[in-house]
Design a protein around this motif. Structure first.
Motif, mmCIF file in Angstrom:
data_model
loop_
_atom_site.group_PDB
_atom_site.id
_atom_site.type_symbol
_atom_site.label_atom_id
_atom_site.label_comp_id
_atom_site.label_asym_id
_atom_site.label_seq_id
_atom_site.Cartn_x
_atom_site.Cartn_y
_atom_site.Cartn_z
ATOM 1 N N VAL B 16 0.854 -1.182 0.000
ATOM 2 C CA VAL B 16 0.000 0.000 0.000
ATOM 3 C C VAL B 16 0.895 1.239 0.000
ATOM 4 O O VAL B 16 1.869 1.306 0.750
ATOM 5 N N ASP B 17 0.564 2.234 -0.830
ATOM 6 C CA ASP B 17 1.408 3.425 -0.994
ATOM 7 C C ASP B 17 1.776 4.092 0.328
ATOM 8 O O ASP B 17 2.915 4.483 0.541
ATOM 9 N N SER B 18 0.813 4.222 1.206
ATOM 10 C CA SER B 18 1.068 4.953 2.451
ATOM 11 C C SER B 18 2.100 4.264 3.343
ATOM 12 O O SER B 18 2.640 4.882 4.265
ATOM 13 N N PRO B 72 2.092 10.885 15.902
ATOM 14 C CA PRO B 72 2.225 11.755 14.724
ATOM 15 C C PRO B 72 2.642 10.993 13.465
ATOM 16 O O PRO B 72 2.171 11.283 12.370
ATOM 17 N N GLU B 73 3.489 9.962 13.637
ATOM 18 C CA GLU B 73 4.019 9.238 12.461
ATOM 19 C C GLU B 73 3.029 8.249 11.866
ATOM 20 O O GLU B 73 3.179 7.843 10.706
ATOM 21 N N THR B 74 2.065 7.791 12.667
ATOM 22 C CA THR B 74 1.216 6.695 12.187
ATOM 23 C C THR B 74 -0.234 7.086 11.958
ATOM 24 O O THR B 74 -1.058 6.244 11.616
ATOM 25 N N LYS B 75 -0.555 8.352 12.118
ATOM 26 C CA LYS B 75 -1.982 8.663 12.216
ATOM 27 C C LYS B 75 -2.824 8.366 10.980
ATOM 28 O O LYS B 75 -4.021 8.153 11.108
ATOM 29 N N SER B 76 -2.232 8.330 9.806
ATOM 30 C CA SER B 76 -3.077 7.985 8.652
ATOM 31 C C SER B 76 -2.681 6.651 8.024
ATOM 32 O O SER B 76 -3.056 6.361 6.888
ATOM 33 N N LEU B 77 -1.947 5.831 8.774
ATOM 34 C CA LEU B 77 -1.469 4.565 8.211
ATOM 35 C C LEU B 77 -2.429 3.401 8.505
ATOM 36 O O LEU B 77 -3.127 3.404 9.512
ATOM 37 N N PRO B 78 -2.412 2.404 7.620
ATOM 38 C CA PRO B 78 -3.183 1.185 7.887
ATOM 39 C C PRO B 78 -2.373 0.243 8.794
ATOM 40 O O PRO B 78 -1.905 -0.799 8.358
ATOM 41 N N VAL B 79 -2.184 0.647 10.040
ATOM 42 C CA VAL B 79 -1.400 -0.168 10.977
ATOM 43 C C VAL B 79 -2.200 -0.423 12.248
ATOM 44 O O VAL B 79 -2.985 0.416 12.681
ATOM 45 N N LEU C 61 1.300 -9.356 4.326
ATOM 46 C CA LEU C 61 1.181 -8.643 5.592
ATOM 47 C C LEU C 61 -0.282 -8.224 5.744
ATOM 48 O O LEU C 61 -0.854 -7.613 4.848
ATOM 49 N N ILE C 62 -0.857 -8.554 6.918
ATOM 50 C CA ILE C 62 -2.279 -8.313 7.158
ATOM 51 C C ILE C 62 -2.448 -7.271 8.261
ATOM 52 O O ILE C 62 -1.809 -7.369 9.313
ATOM 53 N N VAL C 63 -3.325 -6.304 8.028
ATOM 54 C CA VAL C 63 -3.700 -5.374 9.094
ATOM 55 C C VAL C 63 -5.135 -5.688 9.494
ATOM 56 O O VAL C 63 -5.974 -5.985 8.644
ATOM 57 N N GLN C 64 -5.409 -5.631 10.788
ATOM 58 C CA GLN C 64 -6.736 -5.976 11.307
ATOM 59 C C GLN C 64 -7.427 -4.792 11.973
ATOM 60 O O GLN C 64 -6.801 -3.793 12.293
ATOM 61 N N GLY C 65 -8.713 -4.968 12.223
ATOM 62 C CA GLY C 65 -9.471 -3.981 12.980
ATOM 63 C C GLY C 65 -9.831 -2.769 12.148
ATOM 64 O O GLY C 65 -9.902 -2.838 10.915
ATOM 65 N N SER C 66 -10.076 -1.639 12.818
ATOM 66 C CA SER C 66 -10.516 -0.435 12.107
ATOM 67 C C SER C 66 -9.452 0.026 11.110
ATOM 68 O O SER C 66 -9.771 0.643 10.093
ATOM 69 N N ARG C 69 -9.526 -0.524 7.310
ATOM 70 C CA ARG C 69 -10.259 0.397 6.414
ATOM 71 C C ARG C 69 -9.403 1.594 6.020
ATOM 72 O O ARG C 69 -9.874 2.481 5.315
ATOM 73 N N ASN C 70 -8.145 1.623 6.437
ATOM 74 C CA ASN C 70 -7.273 2.780 6.187
ATOM 75 C C ASN C 70 -6.471 2.688 4.890
ATOM 76 O O ASN C 70 -5.308 3.087 4.841
ATOM 77 N N THR C 71 -7.088 2.150 3.849
ATOM 78 C CA THR C 71 -6.470 2.182 2.521
ATOM 79 C C THR C 71 -7.504 2.793 1.582
ATOM 80 O O THR C 71 -8.705 2.740 1.867
ATOM 81 N N PRO C 72 -7.076 3.379 0.459
ATOM 82 C CA PRO C 72 -8.039 3.997 -0.458
ATOM 83 C C PRO C 72 -9.124 3.017 -0.912
ATOM 84 O O PRO C 72 -10.287 3.393 -1.063
ATOM 85 N N GLU C 73 -8.760 1.723 -1.087
ATOM 86 C CA GLU C 73 -9.714 0.742 -1.625
ATOM 87 C C GLU C 73 -10.715 0.245 -0.590
ATOM 88 O O GLU C 73 -11.766 -0.287 -0.939
ATOM 89 N N THR C 74 -10.370 0.347 0.689
ATOM 90 C CA THR C 74 -11.218 -0.302 1.700
ATOM 91 C C THR C 74 -11.922 0.671 2.635
ATOM 92 O O THR C 74 -12.612 0.253 3.555
ATOM 93 N N LYS C 75 -11.782 1.961 2.386
ATOM 94 C CA LYS C 75 -12.187 2.882 3.449
ATOM 95 C C LYS C 75 -13.665 2.879 3.830
ATOM 96 O O LYS C 75 -13.992 3.229 4.952
#
Lengths: 99, 99, 99, 99, 99
Positions: B16-18, B72-79, C61-66, C69-75
């Protein structure tokens, strides 16, 4: 929420700025024994922030997840477990549970 | 939160780009042994992003869930797991826990 | 986040409208073996949406939970697990882990 | 959500202000036995807030996570588990499950 | 997300107002067997709301957590598990998995 015993503390100097000054405690989730007469450890170890002035060996109530940020002290912190109360007593079938 | 040891790292070019430029570390959650004198591995393997400059074999503090985005570093990441501090020491009953 | 292997796929015709056209993959979370030299399955089975073009038998690599939804495709999707990267390699103690 | 039995209660005087006046109940998640004819305990112990007037030994429906705040009574509370209904009966293959 | 089998239903008359009229189903999460040729139960029991008209003994796709509220029918409900699709078939190594 779940009940945990405070078993220790954690020192971290290199950390996220917003966590400076936060009291971090080592906790162990506890559960009822099979007879539901006493609490026993689950053997797991977690870390929680304290907002109520709890101390070592006390039993506390822990909230997890996004709700851990739902107190005045934690609302902008990167925390997922917060102590929201000190347990005075637990009761099962009108009997006091041994802590 | 929980305590983990950094055991390795992960390389991913197609992502993912981000997430480009994010340091991804392999971590193992640790817990106290039965005597609460040392930490031992839980045997689980997770991946966390690093915001504090942690290195291999260090013990770190991990926050999970939506709160992992509260830096601050992770606020818009899919983590869903972020390293928010390096553990200097753990204390149980005024004794240092062996890391 | 955690590392998983893509082991299969899922077909569902009767589903929530927003999920039409989403690629759903069967995944198994993996973890390091005791020697930390290779990855092994945890035996669990989950389903994740793919945003990076991953294929069967790849490690991802898998991200879980809210945060899923933090990718452009899944938001705006009702999803709790998203593939955010393809794993090229894992390293422990400067050795490549066997995938 | 999951089904739990209310097994007791908790007293906490020193707690987060917003939790004053909230009824906190000890609950045990239950599951179907192997024959799916009766419910049995999982042995775990959790704490939930009550919004429906449930009492000891009743089976209730629990919602966890951020959704635990999705009731009029809990919306600004630091809670991660809320009782949202009292279970009248469970049915498997048109048979009533023993509670 | 995960795959579950609908094994029964739940009746609750005394419940949170917003849940009136919602269909609540007993589900068991399933996983692949060791040979990845068939699905088998994990033995756990959960409760999910249905948005797709699923029926007993069907295999369905479940989303958990805050994403369970990401469908038109569930967006303001106190629910943490929603059925978002009926599983037609699962495929591993181009073979159909036995449901």
């Amino acid at each position: 929420m779940f009940i945990a015993k405070i078993v220790g503390s954690l020192v971290s100097t290199q950390k996220v700025d917003s966590m400076i000054g936060q009291k971090l405690l080592l906790i162990e989730p506890y559960r009822l024994n099979e007879e539901r007469t006493a609490m026993k450890t689950t053997g797991r170890t977690l870390v929680a922030v304290d907002t109520v002035g709890a101390g070592e060996n006390e039993f506390v109530l822990i909230v997890q997840g996004s709700s851990a940020r739902n107190t005045p002290e934690t609302k902008s912190l990167p925390v997922d477990a917060t102590i929201i109360g000190i347990v005075d007593s637990l009761h099962v079938d009108k009997q006091k549970v041994i802590l």
